[in-house]
Design a protein around this motif. Structure first.
Motif, PDB file in Angstrom:
ATOM      1  N   ARG A 194      13.998   1.984  -0.613  1.00 53.43           N
ATOM      2  CA  ARG A 194      14.095   3.252   0.121  1.00 53.43           C
ATOM      3  C   ARG A 194      14.248   3.011   1.619  1.00 53.43           C
ATOM      4  N   THR A 195      13.531   2.023   2.155  1.00 57.00           N
ATOM      5  CA  THR A 195      13.657   1.687   3.579  1.00 57.00           C
ATOM      6  C   THR A 195      15.051   1.140   3.881  1.00 57.00           C
ATOM      7  N   PHE A 196      15.599   0.359   2.966  1.00 58.95           N
ATOM      8  CA  PHE A 196      16.953  -0.172   3.149  1.00 58.95           C
ATOM      9  C   PHE A 196      17.961   0.976   3.212  1.00 58.95           C
ATOM     10  N   TYR A 197      17.764   2.000   2.381  1.00 64.07           N
ATOM     11  CA  TYR A 197      18.656   3.162   2.419  1.00 64.07           C
ATOM     12  C   TYR A 197      18.560   3.868   3.773  1.00 64.07           C
ATOM     13  N   TRP A 198      17.354   4.009   4.300  1.00 62.92           N
ATOM     14  CA  TRP A 198      17.175   4.622   5.623  1.00 62.92           C
ATOM     15  C   TRP A 198      17.899   3.806   6.706  1.00 62.92           C
ATOM     16  N   LEU A 199      17.807   2.482   6.615  1.00 59.03           N
ATOM     17  CA  LEU A 199      18.494   1.623   7.586  1.00 59.03           C
ATOM     18  C   LEU A 199      20.007   1.695   7.403  1.00 59.03           C
ATOM     19  N   LEU A 200      20.466   1.811   6.154  1.00 60.25           N
ATOM     20  CA  LEU A 200      21.907   1.964   5.903  1.00 60.25           C
ATOM     21  C   LEU A 200      22.428   3.251   6.520  1.00 60.25           C
ATOM     22  N   GLN A 201      21.637   4.314   6.409  1.00 59.49           N
ATOM     23  CA  GLN A 201      22.067   5.578   7.017  1.00 59.49           C
ATOM     24  C   GLN A 201      22.178   5.452   8.533  1.00 59.49           C
ATOM     25  N   ARG A 202      21.247   4.746   9.155  1.00 61.73           N
ATOM     26  CA  ARG A 202      21.314   4.532  10.609  1.00 61.73           C
ATOM     27  C   ARG A 202      22.562   3.745  10.998  1.00 61.73           C
ATOM     28  N   ALA A 203      23.022   2.892  10.061  1.00 60.13           N
ATOM     29  CA  ALA A 203      24.203   2.076  10.334  1.00 60.13           C
ATOM     30  C   ALA A 203      25.492   2.728   9.852  1.00 60.13           C
ATOM     31  N   GLY A 204      25.448   4.020   9.484  1.00 64.60           N
ATOM     32  CA  GLY A 204      26.657   4.737   9.085  1.00 64.60           C
ATOM     33  C   GLY A 204      27.132   4.390   7.689  1.00 64.60           C
ATOM     34  N   PHE A 205      26.224   4.372   6.718  1.00 66.95           N
ATOM     35  CA  PHE A 205      26.563   4.004   5.340  1.00 66.95           C
ATOM     36  C   PHE A 205      27.778   4.801   4.868  1.00 66.95           C
ATOM     37  N   THR A 224       4.017  -0.028   7.777  1.00 64.14           N
ATOM     38  CA  THR A 224       4.243   1.255   8.460  1.00 64.14           C
ATOM     39  C   THR A 224       5.732   1.599   8.478  1.00 64.14           C
ATOM     40  N   THR A 225       6.590   0.594   8.307  1.00 61.13           N
ATOM     41  CA  THR A 225       8.039   0.833   8.248  1.00 61.13           C
ATOM     42  C   THR A 225       8.402   1.734   7.074  1.00 61.13           C
ATOM     43  N   PHE A 226       7.554   1.797   6.042  1.00 63.87           N
ATOM     44  CA  PHE A 226       7.845   2.642   4.887  1.00 63.87           C
ATOM     45  C   PHE A 226       7.647   4.122   5.191  1.00 63.87           C
ATOM     46  N   GLY A 227       6.936   4.456   6.265  1.00 62.86           N
ATOM     47  CA  GLY A 227       6.774   5.856   6.652  1.00 62.86           C
ATOM     48  C   GLY A 227       5.882   6.660   5.730  1.00 62.86           C
ATOM     49  N   ILE A 228       4.911   6.025   5.076  1.00 63.88           N
ATOM     50  CA  ILE A 228       4.013   6.723   4.144  1.00 63.88           C
ATOM     51  C   ILE A 228       2.770   7.165   4.902  1.00 63.88           C
ATOM     52  N   VAL A 229       2.488   8.458   4.867  1.00 67.53           N
ATOM     53  CA  VAL A 229       1.393   9.030   5.656  1.00 67.53           C
ATOM     54  C   VAL A 229       0.397   9.712   4.717  1.00 67.53           C
ATOM     55  N   ALA A 230      -0.895   9.594   5.067  1.00 64.64           N
ATOM     56  CA  ALA A 230      -1.989  10.303   4.379  1.00 64.64           C
ATOM     57  C   ALA A 230      -2.047   9.961   2.894  1.00 64.64           C
ATOM     58  N   GLN A 231      -1.851   8.694   2.550  1.00 67.62           N
ATOM     59  CA  GLN A 231      -1.964   8.229   1.170  1.00 67.62           C
ATOM     60  C   GLN A 231      -2.878   7.018   1.114  1.00 67.62           C
ATOM     61  N   LYS A 232      -3.541   6.839  -0.007  1.00 67.82           N
ATOM     62  CA  LYS A 232      -4.384   5.656  -0.205  1.00 67.82           C
ATOM     63  C   LYS A 232      -3.477   4.445  -0.419  1.00 67.82           C
ATOM     64  N   MET A 233      -3.524   3.502   0.511  1.00 67.40           N
ATOM     65  CA  MET A 233      -2.592   2.376   0.494  1.00 67.40           C
ATOM     66  C   MET A 233      -3.212   1.084  -0.018  1.00 67.40           C
ATOM     67  N   THR A 234      -4.534   0.989  -0.041  1.00 67.71           N
ATOM     68  CA  THR A 234      -5.201  -0.238  -0.456  1.00 67.71           C
ATOM     69  C   THR A 234      -6.332   0.101  -1.414  1.00 67.71           C
ATOM     70  N   SER A 235      -6.392  -0.597  -2.544  1.00 68.45           N
ATOM     71  CA  SER A 235      -7.459  -0.386  -3.522  1.00 68.45           C
ATOM     72  C   SER A 235      -8.260  -1.661  -3.675  1.00 68.45           C
ATOM     73  N   LEU A 236      -9.588  -1.519  -3.703  1.00 69.98           N
ATOM     74  CA  LEU A 236     -10.495  -2.637  -3.905  1.00 69.98           C
ATOM     75  C   LEU A 236     -11.145  -2.525  -5.273  1.00 69.98           C
ATOM     76  N   GLN A 237     -11.718  -3.635  -5.750  1.00 68.07           N
ATOM     77  CA  GLN A 237     -12.427  -3.613  -7.027  1.00 68.07           C
ATOM     78  C   GLN A 237     -13.751  -2.861  -6.866  1.00 68.07           C
ATOM     79  N   CYS A 238     -13.938  -1.813  -7.640  1.00 67.75           N
ATOM     80  CA  CYS A 238     -15.167  -1.025  -7.583  1.00 67.75           C
ATOM     81  C   CYS A 238     -15.840  -1.028  -8.949  1.00 67.75           C
ATOM     82  N   ARG A 239     -17.105  -0.647  -8.953  1.00 67.85           N
ATOM     83  CA  ARG A 239     -17.852  -0.609 -10.208  1.00 67.85           C
ATOM     84  C   ARG A 239     -17.325   0.520 -11.099  1.00 67.85           C
ATOM     85  N   SER A 240     -17.316   0.259 -12.403  1.00 66.56           N
ATOM     86  CA  SER A 240     -16.872   1.258 -13.360  1.00 66.56           C
ATOM     87  C   SER A 240     -17.796   2.470 -13.333  1.00 66.56           C
ATOM     88  N   GLN A 241     -17.237   3.631 -13.613  1.00 66.62           N
ATOM     89  CA  GLN A 241     -18.034   4.858 -13.657  1.00 66.62           C
ATOM     90  C   GLN A 241     -18.821   4.981 -14.960  1.00 66.62           C
TER      91      GLN A 241
END
Length: 640
Positions: free
Chosen positions: A320-331, A400-417
């Motif tokens: 998806r980022t490559f497509y954004w860069l292609l558009q900037r370059a006049g795909f 940050t180049t992916f432009g993803i905002v307000a999302q959980k980006m990193t998951s750690l190992q947590c205890r089972s519920q």
């Protein structure tokens, strides 16, 4: 009288003598010990590997095959289901699009990430010692805007999937090539390594499990030539992510054993299977998939719990980022849309063939590509590109180049519920501890309470849980990064937070810990920093040295030319100075035994089927019917 007859008579006489002795003992009241009934030891039957099916489900690709197969069957993990009623609105799960892209801050974040990428490209010299000359997108845009496609053929061999006979469902490539005007919904049952449960049509857990069962049954019948009624003679090895939803895994196992009818199953982790497939005893396994990146340190077939890390980005974000860069370059292909399945396929192909991580490739270069779509002519395009081919894959190191905002980006190992069907789990053990043990543990936790400005005074090598600190990130800097980046720093002792001696209630400590983890998980770790974090979470310096000397990259998300040397350079430059002196050799392995990286974990599952040590890991259908999820706790090769 023959010798045999003499021996037979002697045997009868001896039996009569024994009976007389027993009668005399009974008359005298002598009690003989009662011999226990003979209990036969369970015999380990010899398992034929050609009757073991290895399943490695991915977010975009399903790999499935017999353990004896050289290569697995590889198909897109997608299903198209026909509408049950006419006039029903169409629904389609997104391919490259995801939540968090259309926020007001998204474009600003992308631009900021691109600046950091350009700075990193300029700072690293080429092999001849000269710095790269940056190429602006405007230089390529002036040429690409003038390009018009050439018609190679008035028609194309690509056709929409024939749905004239109204099949209830279509799987794999047939589902991808369903005409958008047909009455079918498109579902990808796994997203970012987890079941794609959502609020839309077909998003319930029952629907997702039904999609998995339909896809897997179809491939087993059509590609592996195994009738579903014969699965009672087959066993299954299921590979799952290191950080997973246990409730979902339980439901998938239930589906494989009870619905599909496999006779037995082994559930194992992808990272451990990758070490089996590559022939390594210990490694820091970096699995870069299409939608997620998993990192875990494996030592002698055991996945270190504290080192597990899951990043919510992968190869599709690079596309998806490559497509954004292609558009900037006049795909020049101006009708390209991220909402189109066939356009997404084209962009993925362009990324795989054009993108690289080789610093020595610089300047503007001309390329050609073709578009082949149903009911349209075959067109040939020319495109001129510069740094875009390097900038896109570097997004894995600057997410940050992916432009993803307000999302959980990193998951750690947590205890089972916990699970109501498994009452004797770790929660039961915690609840039944003596008050003395609980009070001593609470005191130890309060002593290890993190405080800003210092080191963490506590052992982080234990099992992750509610009452300990094992799921706190190590090796992090509290003020690191800008615009969502996390900077781990170079000092081994740098931590997200430090320790103090002032006691506070355990409830306050837990709430503080939860807030810290939430803050950490909302940030985006670059791939190199995440690897350093994972290795730093290992318990001993000896284990860390092993991991630095064997960084195994699997999955299809980092299959770029120059990726091995690029990642090695980043790791060496950012690893703690103390380890630069201690580690003899830092090695990044991308093609062990000259195998494709996307194949290694599946191959490890096939190796697992042939090992004698796996005999006691099989969960049989009758055992699952009787004991349920408790069998996973008893038989799984990892801590359930």
């Amino acid at each position: 009288m023959t010798q045999a007859e003499k021996e037979q008579d002697n045997g009868k006489e001896k039996e009569k003598e024994r009976e007389k002795e027993k009668e005399k003992e009974q008359q005298r009241g002598v009690k003989r010990p009662i011999a226990p009934p003979l209990i036969q030891e369970p015999l380990h039957e010899q398992i034929q590997s050609n009757f073991v099916v290895v399943i490695h489900p991915g977010s975009r690709t399903l790999r499935i095959g017999r353990a004896t197969d050289t290569l697995p069957v590889t198909v897109p993990h997608v299903i198209a289901r026909r509408h049950k009623q006419s006039g029903q609105p169409r629904y389609e799960d997104a391919w490259l699009l995801r939540d968090g892209l259309n926020k007001p801050e998204s474009n600003e974040q992308r631009q900021h990430g691109l600046k950091m990428v350009d700075q990193a490209i300029w700072s690293k010299k080429m092999s001849n010692g000269i710095r790269r000359t940056p190429v602006s997108a405007e230089q390529a845009r002036a040429y690409n805007c003038q390009i018009r496609p050439a018609v190679l053929d008035s028609s194309t061999r690509v056709r929409w999937t024939n749905t004239a006979h109204h099949p209830p469902h279509l799987v794999g490539e047939e589902a991808i090539h369903v005409n958008p005007t047909d009455c079918y919904n498109i579902h990808w049952p796994i997203v970012r390594g987890r079941l794609n449960v959502h609020a839309g049509p077909g998003g319930s857990l029952t629907s997702v499990l039904a999609d998995l069962e339909t896809i897997w049954s179809h491939i087993i019948q059509k590609q592996l030539d195994i009738p579903i009624k014969d699965l009672k003679y087959y066993r299954c090895i299921l590979l799952v992510p290191d950080i997973c939803n246990r409730e979902h895994i339980k439901e998938v196992v239930n589906m494989l054993l009870l619905n599909m009818g496999f006779s037995a199953i082994i559930v194992h982790q992808e990272s451990v299977s990758a070490t089996f497939g590559s022939g390594l005893s210990s490694a820091c396994v970096v699995d870069v998939g299409d939608q997620k990146t998993s990192i875990c340190c494996v030592e002698d077939g055991v996945s270190h719990r504290n080192s597990r890390l899951c990043l919510a980005y992968g190869g599709s974000d690079v596309t998806r980022t490559f497509y954004w860069l292609l558009q900037r370059a006049g795909f020049p292909y101006r009708d390209c849309q991220l909402s189109s399945r066939l356009d997404c396929q084209l962009l993925q192909h362009l990324k795989e063939t054009l993108c690289h991580l080789d610093q020595d490739i610089s300047g503007l270069q001309d390329h050609e590509f073709q578009t082949r779509f149903p009911e349209a002519p075959t067109l040939l395009y020319q495109v001129r590109l510069g740094d875009e081919k390097l900038q896109a894959p570097m997004g894995l190191f600057y997410p940050t180049t992916f432009g993803i905002v307000a999302q959980k980006m990193t998951s750690l190992q947590c205890r089972s519920q916990g699970d109501s069907e498994d009452p004797y789990d770790e929660h039961y053990l915690l609840a039944t501890q003596s008050k003395q043990d609980q009070s001593s543990k609470s005191a130890a936790d309060r002593k290890a309470v993190p405080r800003p400005g210092g080191g963490l005074d506590g052992d982080m090598s234990g099992q992750g849980g509610i009452g300990d600190l094992s799921d706190l990130p190590r090796g992090c800097s509290s003020g690191g990064g800008t615009k969502g980046e996390v900077d781990l720093g170079t000092a081994q002792g740098d931590c997200l937070i430090g320790a103090g001696e002032v006691e506070e209630p355990l409830s306050a400590h837990l709430s503080r810990k939860t807030a810290i983890i939430s803050q950490f998980e909302s940030r985006a770790l670059g791939l190199d920093k995440a690897i350093l974090h994972s290795i730093d979470c290992c318990a001993s310096d000896e284990t860390k040295r092993k991991m630095y000397s064997s960084i195994l990259v699997v999955g299809g998300g980092l299959m770029f030319s120059g990726a091995q040397e690029f990642l090695l350079h980043r790791i060496i430059n950012k690893m703690p100075p103390s380890f630069r002196r201690l580690v003899d050799n830092v090695e990044v392995i991308t093609r062990p035994k000259d195998m494709d990286p996307w194949l290694i974990s599946w191959k490890g599952g096939a190796v697992l089927a042939c090992l004698d040590t796996t005999q006691e890991m099989w969960i049989h259908q009758r055992e699952w019917q009787r004991f349920g999820v408790r069998m996973l706790r008893e038989r799984a090769a990892f801590v359930w």
